[in-house]
Write a protein that holds these residues in place. Structure first.
Motif, PDB file in Angstrom:
ATOM      1  N   UNK A  38       0.836  -1.205   0.000  1.00  0.00           N
ATOM      2  CA  UNK A  38       0.000   0.000   0.000  1.00  0.00           C
ATOM      3  C   UNK A  38       0.874   1.260   0.000  1.00  0.00           C
ATOM      4  N   UNK A  39       1.995   1.182   0.693  1.00  0.00           N
ATOM      5  CA  UNK A  39       2.903   2.334   0.760  1.00  0.00           C
ATOM      6  C   UNK A  39       4.052   2.224  -0.242  1.00  0.00           C
ATOM      7  N   UNK A  40       4.412   0.996  -0.624  1.00  0.00           N
ATOM      8  CA  UNK A  40       5.572   0.806  -1.502  1.00  0.00           C
ATOM      9  C   UNK A  40       5.211  -0.231  -2.570  1.00  0.00           C
ATOM     10  N   UNK A  41       4.389   0.191  -3.527  1.00  0.00           N
ATOM     11  CA  UNK A  41       3.966  -0.720  -4.588  1.00  0.00           C
ATOM     12  C   UNK A  41       5.127  -0.966  -5.557  1.00  0.00           C
ATOM     13  N   UNK A  42       5.446  -2.226  -5.881  1.00  0.00           N
ATOM     14  CA  UNK A  42       6.525  -2.462  -6.847  1.00  0.00           C
ATOM     15  C   UNK A  42       6.165  -1.933  -8.231  1.00  0.00           C
ATOM     16  N   UNK A  94      10.925   3.536   8.213  1.00  0.00           N
ATOM     17  CA  UNK A  94       9.765   4.419   8.237  1.00  0.00           C
ATOM     18  C   UNK A  94       8.592   3.737   8.959  1.00  0.00           C
ATOM     19  N   UNK A  95       7.555   4.536   9.214  1.00  0.00           N
ATOM     20  CA  UNK A  95       6.436   4.050  10.033  1.00  0.00           C
ATOM     21  C   UNK A  95       5.779   2.817   9.425  1.00  0.00           C
ATOM     22  N   UNK A  96       5.528   2.825   8.110  1.00  0.00           N
ATOM     23  CA  UNK A  96       4.855   1.681   7.500  1.00  0.00           C
ATOM     24  C   UNK A  96       5.744   0.445   7.525  1.00  0.00           C
ATOM     25  N   UNK A  97       7.068   0.654   7.460  1.00  0.00           N
ATOM     26  CA  UNK A  97       7.987  -0.482   7.550  1.00  0.00           C
ATOM     27  C   UNK A  97       7.973  -1.069   8.960  1.00  0.00           C
TER      28      UNK A  97
END
Length: 515
Positions: A109-113, A474-477
């Motif tokens: 959702x935050x890091x789409x390939x 980061x927060x999502x990680x």
């Protein structure tokens, strides 16, 4: 409970179809791409919640009993049934699958390939989840085969369309290896079903091979074992794995290592051990021999990749480490003892948590540096990740020491129990041979420690350079990785939580359905 298990298996499929439709008002966000990614997080989150409720409602006093069962006639002429159920062996794998898929959806959702439509990405992710969950929930041989094969197409497209360099070749290699293995496996499953008169895995396990001649069992183990060994992957049928991992996007590597490899070893425990015990007894020494060769081979390959000047790829190194770790799982299964099989099941879960975390972290390092090449990363002295992104460096070091089997973390118990199982194998198996296998595998743990510590030295340590500071975790990680860190520590400090589930089920399985 019965409805809940069916819901867990079916809802990802419905979600995959819904991902291709316009988003409902509650998920729209800033655009269609964000809407479908939210949809993926919502569906996988609902599946994870249902799996947690299922685990909470599971009768922990009777983990050897099949629970939440559904049994509906499907093809009466062949006595094929839609038969679902879970026990202490399949429940942890079901929850692990739901957890890793949710974390992958959240991360994406935050890091789409980079790749084509996010709609297709989310739909494929959900189809992959459904197939994997079904593999661990079905109790019919033909349904098992269908679920086993269902994951191939979505994983092929995830690698081929969203992967990195050489992705087409890696995807084709993955699909060809696994399909060829599956054709042979289907013949073995049909042989068992037609010779015994039923495809019901519970009835077959209770019969414990008494309705099958020894020659039929040997042929069945050989055929089914090849298909399962490709998926595991067992040396020398492993060569598709490093290419697939290197080319796959981060979430593809996480699911491939954390979930798909477990389908092969689960098949050995659920099908071959209880249904064809004589055939397994015949092939157990060979399975153990291939397992220990895989342990040493994987470790030596990792040592070669981590050596300065070898141009080793970080993702490829973790992929080869999986070959070694899955070797311990196969060694535990080959011992045919409750200790060894429990160790194999524990190592399965531990590998899913730790290697899933490692692939997340390696993907983050690659995103920040723009490369996963170890020589480029580390330069002359080291990448100095501790100084440039201390939290990321600390997490990578934690995952590395967990992977090498540090006592107190999840990686330790499975490997130790697999070695104990080899120390005293089942009656009729050659103890000197298994003592030799145990000694070789124990040496493999030293090699694992060597390459993991070299990896930490080259990536995390080094002289701080004048280059700009890297973005730290980061927060999502943190959100995606913290559950894996917590469960790795919890399983290491409290192994009884998992072994208390698996042991009664394993005892019953090896005793021919008798508690």
């Amino acid at each position: 409970m019965q409805f809940l298990l069916a819901f867990i298996v079916v809802i990802p499929l419905i979600g995959a179809v819904a991902a291709l439709l316009p988003a409902p008002p509650g998920l729209k966000g800033t655009g269609p791409d964000q809407a479908v990614l939210r949809h993926g997080v919502t569906v996988t989150g609902a599946v994870l919640l249902a799996a947690i409720v299922l685990a909470a409602g599971f009768d922990h006093d009777h983990p050897s009993t099949m629970q939440a069962t559904t049994d509906i006639s499907w093809i009466p002429a062949l006595d094929v049934r839609i038969h679902l159920g879970i026990d202490g062996i399949s429940l942890p794998l079901l929850v692990l699958t739901a957890l890793l898929t949710f974390l992958c959806a959240l991360y994406s959702y935050f890091k789409l390939p980079a790749g084509p439509s996010p709609k297709a990405f989310v739909a494929l992710l959900l189809v992959l989840e459904s197939g994997t969950l079904a593999t661990f929930a079905v109790l019919d041989l033909l349904l098992f085969f269908l679920a086993f094969e269902m994951v191939l197409i979505p994983m092929y497209f995830l690698i081929a369309r969203w992967g990195g360099a050489q992705r087409q070749a890696a995807a084709w290699k993955f699909i060809l290896y696994t399909l060829l293995g599956s054709v042979v496996m289907l013949l073995g499953l049909l042989l068992i079903g037609l010779k015994s008169g039923t495809f019901d895995m519970v009835a077959l396990a209770t019969d414990n091979g008494r309705g099958l001649t020894s020659s039929v069992q040997v042929i069945a183990v050989l055929a089914i074992g090849i298909g399962l060994a490709v998926k595991t992957p067992m040396w020398p049928l492993h060569s598709w794995l490093p290419d697939a991992h290197t080319a796959a996007p981060t979430v593809g590597s996480v699911l491939l290592a954390g979930v798909l490899l477990k389908m092969g070893t689960y098949g050995f425990v659920r099908i071959l051990l209880p249904i064809t015990p004589d055939g397994m007894h015949t092939f157990a020494p060979y399975l153990a021999a291939f397992a220990v060769v895989g342990i040493i081979y994987g470790s030596l390959a990792c040592l070669a990749l981590v050596r300065p000047g070898s141009k080793g790829d970080l993702k490829r190194l973790i992929a080869y480490s999986s070959v070694g770790h899955m070797g311990f799982v196969l060694l535990g299964i080959a011992s045919m003892t409750p200790t060894g099989v429990n160790g194999a099941l524990f190592a399965n879960i531990a590998h899913g948590l730790i290697t899933g975390l490692l692939f997340f972290l390696v993907g983050a390092v690659k995103d920040r540096y723009g490369t996963a090449d170890l020589d480029t990363l580390s330069g002359a002295t080291g990448a100095a990740l501790y100084g440039r992104a201390p939290r990321l460096g600390g997490l990578l070091a934690f995952a590395a020491v967990a992977s090498l089997g540090l006592p107190g973390l999840a990686g330790f118990w499975g490997e130790m129990l697999a070695l104990f199982g080899s120390f005293d194998p089942a009656d009729g198996l050659s103890r000197p041979a298994f003592l030799t296998f145990m000694s070789i595998a124990a040496f493999g743990t030293l090699l694992t420690a060597a390459y993991m510590l070299m990896l930490v030295r080259r990536v995390c340590m080094g002289e701080k350079r004048e280059e700009p500071q890297l973005t730290d975790v980061q927060t999502y990680e943190f959100a995606a990785w913290t559950p894996l860190v917590g469960l790795t520590v919890l399983a290491g400090l409290w192994p009884a939580a998992l072994l208390g589930l698996t042991d009664p089920a394993v005892q019953k399985l090896l005793a021919g359905g008798k508690s």
